[in-house]
Design a protein around this motif. Structure first.
Motif, PDB file in Angstrom:
ATOM      1  N   LEU A 129      17.779  -4.317  59.525  1.00  0.00           N
ATOM      2  CA  LEU A 129      18.241  -4.046  60.886  1.00  0.00           C
ATOM      3  C   LEU A 129      19.624  -3.417  60.853  1.00  0.00           C
ATOM      4  CD1 LEU A 129      18.152  -4.208  63.963  1.00  0.00           C
ATOM      5  CD2 LEU A 129      18.862  -6.609  63.797  1.00  0.00           C
ATOM      6  N   TRP A 130      20.513  -3.972  60.062  1.00  0.00           N
ATOM      7  CA  TRP A 130      21.871  -3.427  59.966  1.00  0.00           C
ATOM      8  C   TRP A 130      21.864  -2.019  59.371  1.00  0.00           C
ATOM      9  CZ3 TRP A 130      24.493  -8.482  57.835  1.00  0.00           C
ATOM     10  CH2 TRP A 130      24.716  -9.344  58.907  1.00  0.00           C
ATOM     11  N   LYS A 131      21.002  -1.810  58.394  1.00  0.00           N
ATOM     12  CA  LYS A 131      20.888  -0.486  57.782  1.00  0.00           C
ATOM     13  C   LYS A 131      20.410   0.529  58.825  1.00  0.00           C
ATOM     14  CE  LYS A 131      18.997   1.668  53.587  1.00  0.00           C
ATOM     15  NZ  LYS A 131      18.121   1.454  52.410  1.00  0.00           N
ATOM     16  N   SER A 132      19.460   0.119  59.674  1.00  0.00           N
ATOM     17  CA  SER A 132      18.953   0.989  60.732  1.00  0.00           C
ATOM     18  C   SER A 132      20.043   1.292  61.748  1.00  0.00           C
ATOM     19  CB  SER A 132      17.753   0.327  61.429  1.00  0.00           C
ATOM     20  OG  SER A 132      16.727   0.048  60.511  1.00  0.00           O
ATOM     21  N   LEU A 133      20.809   0.262  62.088  1.00  0.00           N
ATOM     22  CA  LEU A 133      21.903   0.462  63.039  1.00  0.00           C
ATOM     23  C   LEU A 133      22.944   1.415  62.461  1.00  0.00           C
ATOM     24  CD1 LEU A 133      23.470  -1.771  65.535  1.00  0.00           C
ATOM     25  CD2 LEU A 133      25.007  -1.057  63.707  1.00  0.00           C
ATOM     26  N   LYS A 149      16.507  -1.560  71.958  1.00  0.00           N
ATOM     27  CA  LYS A 149      15.170  -2.076  72.253  1.00  0.00           C
ATOM     28  C   LYS A 149      14.538  -2.712  71.013  1.00  0.00           C
ATOM     29  CE  LYS A 149      13.792   0.984  76.107  1.00  0.00           C
ATOM     30  NZ  LYS A 149      15.110   1.511  76.474  1.00  0.00           N
ATOM     31  N   ALA A 150      14.783  -2.117  69.846  1.00  0.00           N
ATOM     32  CA  ALA A 150      14.240  -2.677  68.605  1.00  0.00           C
ATOM     33  C   ALA A 150      14.854  -4.032  68.301  1.00  0.00           C
ATOM     34  CB  ALA A 150      14.486  -1.708  67.445  1.00  0.00           C
ATOM     35  N   ALA A 151      16.176  -4.146  68.480  1.00  0.00           N
ATOM     36  CA  ALA A 151      16.855  -5.421  68.247  1.00  0.00           C
ATOM     37  C   ALA A 151      16.349  -6.488  69.216  1.00  0.00           C
ATOM     38  CB  ALA A 151      18.365  -5.244  68.388  1.00  0.00           C
ATOM     39  N   GLU A 152      16.113  -6.082  70.466  1.00  0.00           N
ATOM     40  CA  GLU A 152      15.595  -7.017  71.469  1.00  0.00           C
ATOM     41  C   GLU A 152      14.198  -7.501  71.088  1.00  0.00           C
ATOM     42  OE1 GLU A 152      15.889  -9.343  74.884  1.00  0.00           O
ATOM     43  OE2 GLU A 152      17.398  -8.170  73.828  1.00  0.00           O
ATOM     44  N   ASP A 153      13.373  -6.587  70.579  1.00  0.00           N
ATOM     45  CA  ASP A 153      12.022  -6.944  70.147  1.00  0.00           C
ATOM     46  C   ASP A 153      12.075  -7.951  68.994  1.00  0.00           C
ATOM     47  OD1 ASP A 153       9.067  -6.518  70.194  1.00  0.00           O
ATOM     48  OD2 ASP A 153       9.425  -5.732  68.186  1.00  0.00           O
ATOM     49  N   SER A 181      10.924   2.164  69.504  1.00  0.00           N
ATOM     50  CA  SER A 181      11.597   0.899  69.175  1.00  0.00           C
ATOM     51  C   SER A 181      10.646  -0.077  68.490  1.00  0.00           C
ATOM     52  CB  SER A 181      12.192   0.261  70.437  1.00  0.00           C
ATOM     53  OG  SER A 181      11.170  -0.221  71.297  1.00  0.00           O
ATOM     54  N   LYS A 182       9.390  -0.075  68.910  1.00  0.00           N
ATOM     55  CA  LYS A 182       8.414  -0.962  68.283  1.00  0.00           C
ATOM     56  C   LYS A 182       8.066  -0.486  66.870  1.00  0.00           C
ATOM     57  CE  LYS A 182       6.364  -2.854  72.486  1.00  0.00           C
ATOM     58  NZ  LYS A 182       6.768  -4.242  72.184  1.00  0.00           N
ATOM     59  N   ILE A 183       8.047   0.833  66.692  1.00  0.00           N
ATOM     60  CA  ILE A 183       7.848   1.371  65.345  1.00  0.00           C
ATOM     61  C   ILE A 183       9.009   0.945  64.444  1.00  0.00           C
ATOM     62  CG2 ILE A 183       7.890   3.515  63.997  1.00  0.00           C
ATOM     63  CD1 ILE A 183       6.176   4.778  66.177  1.00  0.00           C
ATOM     64  N   LEU A 184      10.229   1.070  64.956  1.00  0.00           N
ATOM     65  CA  LEU A 184      11.398   0.710  64.154  1.00  0.00           C
ATOM     66  C   LEU A 184      11.419  -0.779  63.832  1.00  0.00           C
ATOM     67  CD1 LEU A 184      14.025   1.466  62.787  1.00  0.00           C
ATOM     68  CD2 LEU A 184      15.191   1.208  65.006  1.00  0.00           C
ATOM     69  N   SER A 185      11.152  -1.622  64.832  1.00  0.00           N
ATOM     70  CA  SER A 185      11.160  -3.066  64.556  1.00  0.00           C
ATOM     71  C   SER A 185      10.045  -3.439  63.585  1.00  0.00           C
ATOM     72  CB  SER A 185      11.033  -3.872  65.856  1.00  0.00           C
ATOM     73  OG  SER A 185       9.790  -3.636  66.498  1.00  0.00           O
ATOM     74  N   GLY A 186       8.895  -2.730  63.669  1.00  0.00           N
ATOM     75  CA  GLY A 186       7.813  -2.982  62.720  1.00  0.00           C
ATOM     76  C   GLY A 186       8.183  -2.555  61.314  1.00  0.00           C
ATOM     77  N   GLU A 187       8.895  -1.443  61.194  1.00  0.00           N
ATOM     78  CA  GLU A 187       9.323  -0.955  59.884  1.00  0.00           C
ATOM     79  C   GLU A 187      10.415  -1.840  59.303  1.00  0.00           C
ATOM     80  OE1 GLU A 187       8.728   1.945  56.813  1.00  0.00           O
ATOM     81  OE2 GLU A 187       7.595   1.392  58.603  1.00  0.00           O
ATOM     82  N   ILE A 188      11.266  -2.382  60.166  1.00  0.00           N
ATOM     83  CA  ILE A 188      12.306  -3.314  59.712  1.00  0.00           C
ATOM     84  C   ILE A 188      11.660  -4.582  59.158  1.00  0.00           C
ATOM     85  CG2 ILE A 188      14.118  -4.876  60.546  1.00  0.00           C
ATOM     86  CD1 ILE A 188      14.965  -2.578  62.456  1.00  0.00           C
ATOM     87  N   LYS A 234       8.500  -4.839  58.012  1.00  0.00           N
ATOM     88  CA  LYS A 234       7.660  -4.542  56.856  1.00  0.00           C
ATOM     89  C   LYS A 234       7.770  -3.052  56.524  1.00  0.00           C
ATOM     90  CE  LYS A 234       2.922  -5.095  55.145  1.00  0.00           C
ATOM     91  NZ  LYS A 234       1.522  -5.442  55.507  1.00  0.00           N
ATOM     92  N   PRO A 235       8.765  -2.681  55.715  1.00  0.00           N
ATOM     93  CA  PRO A 235       8.916  -1.266  55.361  1.00  0.00           C
ATOM     94  C   PRO A 235       7.636  -0.678  54.769  1.00  0.00           C
ATOM     95  CG  PRO A 235      10.849  -2.518  54.684  1.00  0.00           C
ATOM     96  CD  PRO A 235       9.834  -3.523  55.155  1.00  0.00           C
ATOM     97  N   GLY A 236       7.298   0.531  55.224  1.00  0.00           N
ATOM     98  CA  GLY A 236       6.071   1.184  54.776  1.00  0.00           C
ATOM     99  C   GLY A 236       4.922   1.052  55.757  1.00  0.00           C
ATOM    100  N   SER A 237       5.162   0.352  56.886  1.00  0.00           N
ATOM    101  CA  SER A 237       4.093   0.154  57.875  1.00  0.00           C
ATOM    102  C   SER A 237       3.750   1.438  58.615  1.00  0.00           C
ATOM    103  CB  SER A 237       4.511  -0.922  58.899  1.00  0.00           C
ATOM    104  OG  SER A 237       4.681  -2.175  58.277  1.00  0.00           O
ATOM    105  N   PHE A 238       4.723   2.308  58.792  1.00  0.00           N
ATOM    106  CA  PHE A 238       4.516   3.544  59.552  1.00  0.00           C
ATOM    107  C   PHE A 238       4.920   4.732  58.681  1.00  0.00           C
ATOM    108  CE2 PHE A 238       5.204   0.147  62.569  1.00  0.00           C
ATOM    109  CZ  PHE A 238       4.174   0.342  63.482  1.00  0.00           C
ATOM    110  N   GLY A 239       3.924   5.562  58.358  1.00  0.00           N
ATOM    111  CA  GLY A 239       4.157   6.686  57.466  1.00  0.00           C
ATOM    112  C   GLY A 239       4.889   7.831  58.133  1.00  0.00           C
TER     113      GLY A 239
END
Length: 323
Positions: free
Chosen positions: A37-41, A116-120, A159-166, A168-173
């Motif tokens: 999450l911090w890396k994404s931010l 939105k990702a952090a909230e999710d 945001s949901k894609i990002l929270s999902g990738e955070i 489990k990295p590799g979930s969204f190609g």
């Protein structure tokens, strides 16, 4: 910069990287996920990718060094720009207005997505940690897409894609991200309708996630038109890479598939056998998702199509002799 953008700017507080990261420090997340999450931010908001890692190791001192370096870079760029524009103040003003407006809008869009990702993540905390780091190249591509998307519905998907990738990295190609860059609002609404009538069995993963169209006639002959999925609308989904090219696919399905817990859209079902339940499998007409379609399906907010559900369940019960 227009009045609306100036108003947006006046709403934004001046928050340094350390302040932003400190706010996230209190979110109760597993260490690996919090690091992602911090890396994404860092990528989407501050532009300093190494700050979150440094923050994990030694918070304030490392951040100060990075912040000082960034400020020095900004000052040098400003000095260079000032020299270049010395002889043409009008040109300088136009350039500043154009790029200032553009950069502000991009920053607002990126921050909206990360918020939105952090909230999710706060509302739906992950049950397990991850030992994988979110990929920096993936984040760079995601950041470039996010800054161009101001539509709130699209930002929610992102945001949901990002929270999902955070989580489990590799979930969204990367291909899913590329398709998102060209996915217009109309196609997104059609895809939501398609996902809302899709069959899935959680115990079987994505292997049988599909739309069953057997009871309604051929999709190529507008068999799904009354559910808002005419032939032309289905071809839009094909052109966008969300469903497979064939609208006449078949799958051999057994009664057992409907005796396990399954879903149609968001509604849950589980049927029971009778003394007459069929033991043999039946060839059933279906439409398949692509890999990208399956990935994006996971982040859409689906709605129930009551008519479709009622007609499909009635057909399943009659065809397979279930109750």
């Amino acid at each position: 910069m227009n009045r609306e953008e100036k108003n947006e700017l006046s709403k934004m507080k001046s928050i340094e990287a350390e302040d932003i990261l400190s706010m996230l420090d209190g979110i109760p997340l597993p260490p690996g996920i919090k690091k992602n999450l911090w890396k994404s931010l860092g990528r989407l908001v501050t532009g300093l990718v190494d700050i979150p890692v440094a923050y994990l190791e030694s918070k304030s001192e490392s951040i100060k060094r990075e912040t000082v370096a960034l400020n020095l870079f900004r000052n040098r760029v400003a000095e260079k720009a000032s020299t270049e524009f010395t002889n043409d103040n009008t040109l300088m003003n136009r350039a500043v207005n154009y790029y200032g407006s553009k950069l502000l809008k991009e920053q607002i869009n990126r921050e909206s997505v990360i918020n939105k990702a952090a909230e999710d993540l706060k509302l739906n905390p992950p049950k397990e940690d991850t030992d994988k780091d979110i990929d920096e190249d993936w984040l760079e591509m995601f950041s470039r897409i996010s800054e161009r998307k101001s539509n709130e519905d699209v930002q929610l998907i992102l945001s949901k894609i990002l929270s999902g990738e955070i989580r489990k990295p590799g979930s969204f190609g990367p291909k899913s991200l590329q398709i998102l860059t060209s996915l217009d609002h109309e196609t997104a609404l059609i895809f939501r309708k398609f996902c809302s009538i899709s069959y899935s069995c959680p115990q079987l993963g994505d292997s049988l996630t599909q739309v069953i169209c057997e009871p309604f006639g051929s999709p190529g002959d507008n068999g799904l038109q009354k559910f808002g999925l005419s032939y032309s609308e289905l071809t839009q989904l094909q052109d966008s890479g969300l469903i497979q090219n064939s609208l006449t696919s078949w799958h051999t399905m057994q009664a057992l598939l409907f005796q396990l817990p399954f879903k149609i859209g968001t509604d849950h079902y589980q049927l029971s056998s009778t003394s007459e339940t069929l033991s043999e499998a039946r060839k059933t007409k279906i439409i398949n998702f692509t890999k990208v379609g399956l990935e994006l399906r996971k982040v859409l907010e689906m709605k129930t199509d009551i008519t479709y559900n009622e007609e499909l369940i009635s057909w399943i019960k009659t065809t397979y002799k279930l109750q």
